[in-house]
Motif scaffolding. Sequence first.
Motif, PDB file in Angstrom:
ATOM      1  N   GLY A  87     -48.064  63.489  23.357  1.00 42.75           N
ATOM      2  CA  GLY A  87     -47.925  64.911  23.628  1.00 42.75           C
ATOM      3  C   GLY A  87     -48.277  65.827  22.474  1.00 42.75           C
ATOM      4  O   GLY A  87     -48.022  67.028  22.545  1.00 42.75           O
ATOM      5  N   GLN A  88     -48.874  65.310  21.419  1.00 47.31           N
ATOM      6  CA  GLN A  88     -49.233  66.152  20.280  1.00 47.31           C
ATOM      7  C   GLN A  88     -50.427  67.038  20.601  1.00 47.31           C
ATOM      8  O   GLN A  88     -51.330  66.639  21.341  1.00 47.31           O
ATOM      9  N   SER A  89     -50.426  68.206  19.994  1.00 44.15           N
ATOM     10  CA  SER A  89     -51.581  69.091  20.091  1.00 44.15           C
ATOM     11  C   SER A  89     -52.675  68.584  19.152  1.00 44.15           C
ATOM     12  O   SER A  89     -52.423  67.744  18.282  1.00 44.15           O
ATOM     13  N   ALA A  90     -53.878  69.128  19.309  1.00 48.20           N
ATOM     14  CA  ALA A  90     -54.980  68.757  18.423  1.00 48.20           C
ATOM     15  C   ALA A  90     -54.639  69.116  16.971  1.00 48.20           C
ATOM     16  O   ALA A  90     -54.968  68.370  16.051  1.00 48.20           O
ATOM     17  N   ARG A  91     -53.953  70.229  16.779  1.00 44.63           N
ATOM     18  CA  ARG A  91     -53.557  70.633  15.423  1.00 44.63           C
ATOM     19  C   ARG A  91     -52.589  69.615  14.824  1.00 44.63           C
ATOM     20  O   ARG A  91     -52.746  69.196  13.677  1.00 44.63           O
ATOM     21  N   GLN A  92     -51.600  69.201  15.594  1.00 43.83           N
ATOM     22  CA  GLN A  92     -50.644  68.212  15.104  1.00 43.83           C
ATOM     23  C   GLN A  92     -51.337  66.880  14.805  1.00 43.83           C
ATOM     24  O   GLN A  92     -51.065  66.254  13.779  1.00 43.83           O
ATOM     25  N   ALA A  93     -52.219  66.457  15.695  1.00 49.58           N
ATOM     26  CA  ALA A  93     -52.944  65.203  15.486  1.00 49.58           C
ATOM     27  C   ALA A  93     -53.768  65.267  14.204  1.00 49.58           C
ATOM     28  O   ALA A  93     -53.910  64.267  13.499  1.00 49.58           O
ATOM     29  N   GLY A  94     -54.283  66.439  13.884  1.00 50.08           N
ATOM     30  CA  GLY A  94     -55.083  66.615  12.676  1.00 50.08           C
ATOM     31  C   GLY A  94     -54.293  66.484  11.392  1.00 50.08           C
ATOM     32  O   GLY A  94     -54.877  66.306  10.322  1.00 50.08           O
ATOM     33  N   THR A  95     -52.966  66.533  11.482  1.00 48.62           N
ATOM     34  CA  THR A  95     -52.138  66.393  10.274  1.00 48.62           C
ATOM     35  C   THR A  95     -51.874  64.929   9.920  1.00 48.62           C
ATOM     36  O   THR A  95     -51.325  64.647   8.861  1.00 48.62           O
ATOM     37  N   VAL A  96     -52.271  64.027  10.791  1.00 46.67           N
ATOM     38  CA  VAL A  96     -52.057  62.595  10.540  1.00 46.67           C
ATOM     39  C   VAL A  96     -53.249  62.074   9.742  1.00 46.67           C
ATOM     40  O   VAL A  96     -54.326  61.840  10.287  1.00 46.67           O
ATOM     41  N   GLU A  97     -53.029  61.951   8.437  1.00 48.87           N
ATOM     42  CA  GLU A  97     -54.085  61.509   7.526  1.00 48.87           C
ATOM     43  C   GLU A  97     -53.536  60.461   6.567  1.00 48.87           C
ATOM     44  O   GLU A  97     -52.325  60.417   6.315  1.00 48.87           O
ATOM     45  N   VAL A  98     -54.437  59.631   6.047  1.00 45.84           N
ATOM     46  CA  VAL A  98     -54.071  58.626   5.053  1.00 45.84           C
ATOM     47  C   VAL A  98     -55.017  58.719   3.857  1.00 45.84           C
ATOM     48  O   VAL A  98     -56.138  59.196   3.986  1.00 45.84           O
ATOM     49  N   ALA A  99     -54.531  58.239   2.700  1.00 45.04           N
ATOM     50  CA  ALA A  99     -55.364  58.220   1.496  1.00 45.04           C
ATOM     51  C   ALA A  99     -56.293  57.015   1.488  1.00 45.04           C
ATOM     52  O   ALA A  99     -57.312  57.015   0.809  1.00 45.04           O
ATOM     53  N   SER A 100     -55.940  55.977   2.257  1.00 46.62           N
ATOM     54  CA  SER A 100     -56.800  54.795   2.407  1.00 46.62           C
ATOM     55  C   SER A 100     -56.329  54.044   3.649  1.00 46.62           C
ATOM     56  O   SER A 100     -55.246  54.295   4.174  1.00 46.62           O
ATOM     57  N   GLY A 101     -57.144  53.103   4.071  1.00 46.39           N
ATOM     58  CA  GLY A 101     -56.785  52.304   5.234  1.00 46.39           C
ATOM     59  C   GLY A 101     -55.715  51.263   4.957  1.00 46.39           C
ATOM     60  O   GLY A 101     -55.143  50.696   5.890  1.00 46.39           O
ATOM     61  N   ASP A 102     -55.421  51.026   3.684  1.00 39.64           N
ATOM     62  CA  ASP A 102     -54.455  49.985   3.331  1.00 39.64           C
ATOM     63  C   ASP A 102     -53.081  50.228   3.948  1.00 39.64           C
ATOM     64  O   ASP A 102     -52.483  49.315   4.514  1.00 39.64           O
ATOM     65  N   LEU A 103     -52.582  51.452   3.833  1.00 41.58           N
ATOM     66  CA  LEU A 103     -51.264  51.769   4.384  1.00 41.58           C
ATOM     67  C   LEU A 103     -51.277  51.665   5.903  1.00 41.58           C
ATOM     68  O   LEU A 103     -50.341  51.139   6.507  1.00 41.58           O
ATOM     69  N   LEU A 104     -52.322  52.138   6.510  1.00 43.84           N
ATOM     70  CA  LEU A 104     -52.470  52.070   7.962  1.00 43.84           C
ATOM     71  C   LEU A 104     -52.431  50.614   8.435  1.00 43.84           C
ATOM     72  O   LEU A 104     -51.715  50.273   9.391  1.00 43.84           O
ATOM     73  N   LEU A 105     -53.173  49.745   7.764  1.00 41.43           N
ATOM     74  CA  LEU A 105     -53.196  48.327   8.134  1.00 41.43           C
ATOM     75  C   LEU A 105     -51.881  47.629   7.808  1.00 41.43           C
ATOM     76  O   LEU A 105     -51.429  46.759   8.560  1.00 41.43           O
ATOM     77  N   GLU A 106     -51.264  48.005   6.713  1.00 42.20           N
ATOM     78  CA  GLU A 106     -49.971  47.411   6.358  1.00 42.20           C
ATOM     79  C   GLU A 106     -48.934  47.728   7.435  1.00 42.20           C
ATOM     80  O   GLU A 106     -48.181  46.840   7.856  1.00 42.20           O
ATOM     81  N   TYR A 107     -48.909  48.976   7.884  1.00 43.40           N
ATOM     82  CA  TYR A 107     -47.973  49.345   8.943  1.00 43.40           C
ATOM     83  C   TYR A 107     -48.308  48.604  10.235  1.00 43.40           C
ATOM     84  O   TYR A 107     -47.428  48.022  10.876  1.00 43.40           O
ATOM     85  N   HIS A 108     -49.578  48.595  10.610  1.00 47.95           N
ATOM     86  CA  HIS A 108     -49.960  47.915  11.847  1.00 47.95           C
ATOM     87  C   HIS A 108     -49.595  46.431  11.784  1.00 47.95           C
ATOM     88  O   HIS A 108     -49.049  45.872  12.754  1.00 47.95           O
ATOM     89  N   ASP A 109     -49.873  45.774  10.677  1.00 48.86           N
ATOM     90  CA  ASP A 109     -49.587  44.341  10.550  1.00 48.86           C
ATOM     91  C   ASP A 109     -48.083  44.066  10.607  1.00 48.86           C
ATOM     92  O   ASP A 109     -47.659  43.063  11.199  1.00 48.86           O
ATOM     93  N   ALA A 110     -47.278  44.945  10.019  1.00 50.53           N
ATOM     94  CA  ALA A 110     -45.827  44.763  10.070  1.00 50.53           C
ATOM     95  C   ALA A 110     -45.313  44.914  11.508  1.00 50.53           C
ATOM     96  O   ALA A 110     -44.455  44.146  11.954  1.00 50.53           O
TER      97      ALA A 110
END
Length: 169
Positions: A87-110
């Motif tokens: 249910g997020q707006s496009a503006r809210q979705a745009g605030t989801v950013e990472v400095a690298s893919g490492d954190l994203l993959l670490e969370y997904h793998d966990a």
Amino acid sequence: MKASEILADGFGRIQEIVHEVVDGLSAQQLNARVDPAANSVTWLVWHLTRVQDDHVADAAGSEQVWQAGEFAARFALPLPAGATGYGQSARQAGTVEVASGDLLLEYHDAVHEQTLRYVRGLAGADLDRVVDERWDPPVTLGARLVSVLADDLQHAGQAAYVRGLLERG
């Protein structure tokens, strides 16, 4: 093949796609939006992982990895702590950013590991348990897990498509 093995295989396929999509992309590419209303690879992977984390933890009666692994603090998103992207707006979705893919993959793998621990312990009869009575008919565990698989695969495919667009330049 047991139902638990089928579910584990399905969630494994999601993890494979997530890694194929994220690996090798720069932060700029991960966070890029091909249109102001489009979702980034970061948002798509974060969202599919948050939904899996939220729904599986609820079904298992366990704490979400998002909180238990302190990923909410580590991502430091300007969103409510329990946000999943639904249910997020496009503006809210745009605030989801990472400095690298490492954190994203670490969370997904966990989340993937927690999901596998849960689904591998299920017996076929467990899938008939009602986990959500707000719907008519009520939602069983089997239906909920298949719903998570379907949603996650759709978003993983969308992320792969966005990666392809970004690589074409």
